[in-house]
Design a protein around this motif. Structure first.
Motif, PDB file in Angstrom:
ATOM      1  N   ALA A  25      58.347  36.498 115.122  1.00  0.00           N
ATOM      2  CA  ALA A  25      59.602  36.464 114.357  1.00  0.00           C
ATOM      3  C   ALA A  25      60.069  35.037 114.096  1.00  0.00           C
ATOM      4  CB  ALA A  25      60.689  37.244 115.102  1.00  0.00           C
ATOM      5  N   LEU A  26      59.638  34.101 114.943  1.00  0.00           N
ATOM      6  CA  LEU A  26      60.048  32.709 114.803  1.00  0.00           C
ATOM      7  C   LEU A  26      59.015  31.862 114.055  1.00  0.00           C
ATOM      8  CD1 LEU A  26      61.637  32.208 118.326  1.00  0.00           C
ATOM      9  CD2 LEU A  26      62.824  32.419 116.133  1.00  0.00           C
ATOM     10  N   GLY A  27      58.041  32.517 113.410  1.00  0.00           N
ATOM     11  CA  GLY A  27      57.142  31.780 112.533  1.00  0.00           C
ATOM     12  C   GLY A  27      55.694  31.702 112.947  1.00  0.00           C
ATOM     13  N   ALA A  28      55.351  32.202 114.135  1.00  0.00           N
ATOM     14  CA  ALA A  28      53.944  32.219 114.528  1.00  0.00           C
ATOM     15  C   ALA A  28      53.220  33.275 113.692  1.00  0.00           C
ATOM     16  CB  ALA A  28      53.825  32.523 116.019  1.00  0.00           C
ATOM     17  N   THR A  29      51.906  33.285 113.769  1.00  0.00           N
ATOM     18  CA  THR A  29      51.125  34.246 112.990  1.00  0.00           C
ATOM     19  C   THR A  29      50.156  34.985 113.902  1.00  0.00           C
ATOM     20  OG1 THR A  29      49.627  34.540 111.128  1.00  0.00           O
ATOM     21  CG2 THR A  29      49.360  32.525 112.387  1.00  0.00           C
ATOM     22  N   ASP A  30      49.832  36.201 113.546  1.00  0.00           N
ATOM     23  CA  ASP A  30      48.830  36.938 114.314  1.00  0.00           C
ATOM     24  C   ASP A  30      47.478  36.937 113.613  1.00  0.00           C
ATOM     25  OD1 ASP A  30      49.467  38.615 112.248  1.00  0.00           O
ATOM     26  OD2 ASP A  30      49.949  40.340 113.492  1.00  0.00           O
ATOM     27  N   LEU A  31      47.372  36.128 112.555  1.00  0.00           N
ATOM     28  CA  LEU A  31      46.107  36.003 111.829  1.00  0.00           C
ATOM     29  C   LEU A  31      45.298  34.881 112.447  1.00  0.00           C
ATOM     30  CD1 LEU A  31      47.474  36.342 108.194  1.00  0.00           C
ATOM     31  CD2 LEU A  31      46.441  38.122 109.627  1.00  0.00           C
ATOM     32  N   ALA A  32      44.511  35.209 113.435  1.00  0.00           N
ATOM     33  CA  ALA A  32      43.768  34.195 114.180  1.00  0.00           C
ATOM     34  C   ALA A  32      42.378  33.991 113.579  1.00  0.00           C
ATOM     35  CB  ALA A  32      43.636  34.608 115.640  1.00  0.00           C
ATOM     36  N   PRO A  33      41.996  32.738 113.337  1.00  0.00           N
ATOM     37  CA  PRO A  33      40.623  32.459 112.898  1.00  0.00           C
ATOM     38  C   PRO A  33      39.675  32.639 114.085  1.00  0.00           C
ATOM     39  CG  PRO A  33      41.808  30.428 113.283  1.00  0.00           C
ATOM     40  CD  PRO A  33      42.805  31.540 113.480  1.00  0.00           C
ATOM     41  N   ASP A  34      38.382  32.589 113.817  1.00  0.00           N
ATOM     42  CA  ASP A  34      37.412  32.714 114.905  1.00  0.00           C
ATOM     43  C   ASP A  34      37.556  31.582 115.915  1.00  0.00           C
ATOM     44  OD1 ASP A  34      36.326  35.012 113.854  1.00  0.00           O
ATOM     45  OD2 ASP A  34      34.729  33.965 112.781  1.00  0.00           O
ATOM     46  N   LYS A  35      37.802  30.393 115.421  1.00  0.00           N
ATOM     47  CA  LYS A  35      37.916  29.220 116.283  1.00  0.00           C
ATOM     48  C   LYS A  35      39.126  28.394 115.857  1.00  0.00           C
ATOM     49  CE  LYS A  35      33.998  29.657 118.636  1.00  0.00           C
ATOM     50  NZ  LYS A  35      33.891  29.685 120.086  1.00  0.00           N
ATOM     51  N   VAL A  36      39.672  27.628 116.800  1.00  0.00           N
ATOM     52  CA  VAL A  36      40.818  26.763 116.521  1.00  0.00           C
ATOM     53  C   VAL A  36      40.492  25.334 116.953  1.00  0.00           C
ATOM     54  CG1 VAL A  36      42.495  28.651 116.738  1.00  0.00           C
ATOM     55  CG2 VAL A  36      41.919  27.282 118.752  1.00  0.00           C
ATOM     56  N   GLY A  60      37.124  20.345 119.903  1.00  0.00           N
ATOM     57  CA  GLY A  60      38.500  20.806 120.002  1.00  0.00           C
ATOM     58  C   GLY A  60      39.158  20.284 121.267  1.00  0.00           C
ATOM     59  N   THR A  61      40.465  20.471 121.350  1.00  0.00           N
ATOM     60  CA  THR A  61      41.222  19.970 122.492  1.00  0.00           C
ATOM     61  C   THR A  61      42.051  21.092 123.103  1.00  0.00           C
ATOM     62  OG1 THR A  61      41.396  17.772 121.515  1.00  0.00           O
ATOM     63  CG2 THR A  61      42.967  18.301 123.255  1.00  0.00           C
ATOM     64  N   LEU A  62      41.984  21.180 124.419  1.00  0.00           N
ATOM     65  CA  LEU A  62      42.832  22.098 125.165  1.00  0.00           C
ATOM     66  C   LEU A  62      43.835  21.263 125.944  1.00  0.00           C
ATOM     67  CD1 LEU A  62      43.721  24.783 126.448  1.00  0.00           C
ATOM     68  CD2 LEU A  62      41.873  24.486 128.117  1.00  0.00           C
ATOM     69  N   ALA A  63      45.105  21.503 125.696  1.00  0.00           N
ATOM     70  CA  ALA A  63      46.170  20.829 126.441  1.00  0.00           C
ATOM     71  C   ALA A  63      46.681  21.781 127.510  1.00  0.00           C
ATOM     72  CB  ALA A  63      47.304  20.436 125.498  1.00  0.00           C
ATOM     73  N   LEU A  64      46.684  21.318 128.746  1.00  0.00           N
ATOM     74  CA  LEU A  64      47.167  22.129 129.856  1.00  0.00           C
ATOM     75  C   LEU A  64      48.604  21.744 130.162  1.00  0.00           C
ATOM     76  CD1 LEU A  64      44.028  21.883 132.167  1.00  0.00           C
ATOM     77  CD2 LEU A  64      44.641  23.742 130.600  1.00  0.00           C
ATOM     78  N   VAL A  65      49.503  22.700 129.964  1.00  0.00           N
ATOM     79  CA  VAL A  65      50.923  22.495 130.200  1.00  0.00           C
ATOM     80  C   VAL A  65      51.378  23.324 131.386  1.00  0.00           C
ATOM     81  CG1 VAL A  65      53.230  22.692 129.177  1.00  0.00           C
ATOM     82  CG2 VAL A  65      51.300  22.016 127.756  1.00  0.00           C
ATOM     83  N   GLY A  66      50.784  24.520 131.526  1.00  0.00           N
ATOM     84  CA  GLY A  66      51.187  25.450 132.577  1.00  0.00           C
ATOM     85  C   GLY A  66      50.799  24.955 133.955  1.00  0.00           C
ATOM     86  N   ILE A  67      51.623  25.272 134.908  1.00  0.00           N
ATOM     87  CA  ILE A  67      51.352  24.889 136.286  1.00  0.00           C
ATOM     88  C   ILE A  67      50.572  26.013 136.945  1.00  0.00           C
ATOM     89  CG2 ILE A  67      52.397  24.365 138.513  1.00  0.00           C
ATOM     90  CD1 ILE A  67      54.758  23.189 136.970  1.00  0.00           C
ATOM     91  N   GLY A  68      49.476  25.645 137.550  1.00  0.00           N
ATOM     92  CA  GLY A  68      48.640  26.652 138.200  1.00  0.00           C
ATOM     93  C   GLY A  68      47.840  26.033 139.317  1.00  0.00           C
TER      94      GLY A  68
END
Length: 145
Positions: A25-36, A60-68
């Motif tokens: 609802a805030l502008g994201a999309t559910d149309l995901a390509p095969d790769k990002v 590609g780049t993965l940014a880790l923000v979540g604490i785990g």
């Protein structure tokens, strides 16, 4: 929301359908390509991190923000594809530049952060914590008085 406001395509992945629906609802999309090209993990969950790595294009780049804790992933996938994995501290932003940008986006109606906030009287702190853990709310805010 800020990424969407700046023209990025954001694909939400969330175990809580209500939060995913809010992102859409805030502008994201559910149309995901095969790769990002870029992925941001906010969960810190090993299974999500492994899936994010698998969803990345070469270099590609993965940014880790979540604490785990610990995450396990296929090192050869990372090496073969030149994938970058980086930790992000406090948004890796210069507050003197970034905060005015966010304030400007909010002022123009492009960053409606109030849609993420659910207020609870301080006396309901336990309910706020339970609702956040259950994914019923995004940002519980305690109020006093």
């Amino acid at each position: 929301m800020a990424a969407v406001a700046l023209g990025c395509t954001v694909i939400p992945v969330d175990v809580h359908p209500g939060r995913r629906d809010l992102a859409l609802a805030l502008g994201a999309t559910d149309l995901a390509p095969d790769k990002v090209h870029h992925a941001v993990d906010t969960t810190g969950r090993p299974d999500v991190i492994a899936r994010a790595i698998g969803a990345l294009h070469r270099r590609g780049t993965l940014a880790l923000v979540g604490i785990g804790g610990e995450a396990t992933f296929d090192i050869m996938t990372v090496m073969r594809n030149g994938i970058r994995i980086r930790g992000v501290i406090e948004g890796d932003a210069d507050p003197a530049t970034f905060l005015p940008q966010l304030i400007d986006l909010h002022g123009r109606g492009l960053l409606p952060i109030e849609k993420l906030i659910t207020e609870y009287p301080f006396e309901e702190i336990e309910t706020a914590a339970r609702d956040a853990a259950a994914g019923k709310v995004v940002k519980p805010v305690l109020t006093f008085g």
